[in-house]
Enzyme design. Structure first.
Site, PDB file in Angstrom:
ATOM      1  N   ALA A  65      -0.631  -0.124   6.797  1.00 21.93           N
ATOM      2  CA  ALA A  65      -0.350  -1.315   7.601  1.00 21.93           C
ATOM      3  C   ALA A  65       1.149  -1.585   7.606  1.00 21.93           C
ATOM      4  CB  ALA A  65      -1.078  -2.535   7.032  1.00 21.93           C
ATOM      5  N   ALA A  67       2.337  -4.386   7.128  1.00 22.42           N
ATOM      6  CA  ALA A  67       2.536  -5.355   6.052  1.00 22.42           C
ATOM      7  C   ALA A  67       2.560  -4.720   4.666  1.00 22.42           C
ATOM      8  CB  ALA A  67       1.447  -6.427   6.112  1.00 22.42           C
ATOM      9  N   TYR A  68       2.324  -3.394   4.591  1.00 24.82           N
ATOM     10  CA  TYR A  68       2.349  -2.706   3.298  1.00 24.82           C
ATOM     11  C   TYR A  68       3.743  -2.150   3.007  1.00 24.82           C
ATOM     12  CZ  TYR A  68      -2.808  -2.773   3.540  1.00 24.82           C
ATOM     13  OH  TYR A  68      -4.132  -3.148   3.624  1.00 24.82           O
ATOM     14  N   GLY A  69       4.751  -2.953   3.234  1.00 14.39           N
ATOM     15  CA  GLY A  69       6.109  -2.518   2.916  1.00 14.39           C
ATOM     16  C   GLY A  69       6.506  -1.274   3.692  1.00 14.39           C
TER      17      GLY A  69
END
Length: 264
Positions: A65, A67-69
Site C-alpha cells: 500500500a 500508506a506502508y511507507g
C-alpha cells in the site's frame, strides 16, 4: 514440506490466490504500527530472501500500500523478473507522511495513486486494488468518487479487480455488493465481521483476512496460537486468503505449515 499450498479462486475475478498472502508493511514502515514488539525494517538482502522464501513455500499473493511507507518502492526492484509469479494487491485512499495518516477518496487522487503505484511497482497492471477506509466505510462507498474511478481503471486494464478494506460490518456488506472484493478482520478474538464473510461466500466475492493473529496479540494457554488461528479462519469457506505480515523467515514457514494443515 511434504504438502504445499493450493491456490484458490478469488471470488469471480478469475484470479487464483494462495490461501496465505505476504503482507509487506514491515518492509516499508516502522512508525504508527500496532505490533506488540518493535522491529527493524529489513535491508534489501533480507527482504529479497523473505520474498524468495515466500515464493518457494507456494505463496503467490503479496500485499502492499502507499500508506506502508516505502514498501511499494522497494517491491518494484525486489520483484523484478518475477511479475508472472505474483498476484499484487495494493491500496488507494490513505497516505502516510511523517508519522501521520491522511485520506483522500477523490477521483483525481485515486487516479494519481494508481499511476504512482504502477510506476513504483514497475508493472503495467495491479491485480487487485483495495480502498484503505478511514473507518467511515459507508461514506467512502456511497458518497466518495473512489469506487467509480477504480471501475474506470479496471475497464482500462490498469487493475484486474478492486474492493474495500473495511472496518465495519455494514461497510463490508455494502462493499461486497458493489465491488469484487473485501478485506475484513476476522480472528479468534474478533468474530463480528462473520456476516461479511458469509455474504462473500454466498455471492462469490473475493475475501481477504487482515489481523489474522490480532496483530500478533493472540495468546492461547496450552495451544499453538498459529494453528488455532488458521484452523478457525479457514473453517469458513468464504475466506479466499489471509494476509500475514511477517519479516521473520521462521515465522513465515510456520504460518504456511499451519495454513496447509488448515486447508487440506
Amino acid at each position: 514440506m511434504s504438502e504445499s499450498l493450493i491456490t484458490r479462486p478469488f471470488g469471480d475475478t478469475g484470479i487464483m490466490v494462495s490461501p496465505i498472502g505476504l503482507g509487506t508493511v514491515k518492509l516499508g514502515r516502522d512508525q504508527g504500527v500496532k505490533y506488540p514488539n518493535g522491529f527493524t525494517i529489513p535491508d534489501d538482502k533480507a527482504a529479497s530472501h523473505l520474498i524468495d522464501l515466500a515464493r518457494d513455500l507456494g505463496i503467490n499473493l503479496i500485499d502492499t500500500a502507499p500508506a506502508y511507507g516505502i514498501s511499494e518502492q522497494r517491491l518494484g526492484p525486489l520483484l523484478k523478473g518475477q511479475r508472472q509469479d505474483w498476484v499484487i494487491c495494493s491500496k488507494v485512499g490513505e497516505e502516510f507522511n511523517e508519522g501521520d495518516s491522511s485520506f483522500d477518496f477523490s477521483a483525481k487522487h485515486t487516479r494519481f495513486s494508481i499511476e504512482r503505484s504502477l510506476k513504483r511497482l514497475d508493472t503495467d497492471f495491479i491485480d487487485m486494488v483495495l480502498v484503505h477506509s478511514d473507518g467511515n466505510d459507508l461514506n467512502v462507498i456511497e458518497q466518495q468518487e473512489v469506487l467509480d474511478e477504480l471501475l474506470r481503471c479496471k475497464q482500462e486494464g490498469l487493475i484486474r479487480a478492486y474492493g474495500v478494506s473495511t472496518k465495519t460490518v455494514a461497510g463490508g456488506l455494502r462493499a461486497a455488493e458493489k465491488t469484487d472484493a473485501v478485506m475484513a478482520t476476522f480472528n479468534l478474538d474478533y468474530k463480528d465481521e462473520k456476516p461479511v464473510i458469509d455474504f462473500c461466500e454466498k455471492n462469490n466475492k473475493g475475501l481477504l483476512i487482515k489481523k489474522a493473529f490480532a496483530s500478533g496479540h493472540i495468546c492461547l494457554a496450552g495451544e499453538d496460537p498459529i494453528q488455532a488461528s488458521m484452523d478457525f479462519i479457514f473453517s469458513h469457506p468464504g475466506v479466499s486468503s489471509a494476509i500475514v505480515g511477517t519479516i521473520n523467515p521462521t515465522h513465515l514457514t510456520a504460518n504456511v505449515k499451519a495454513v496447509i494443515k488448515a486447508t487440506t
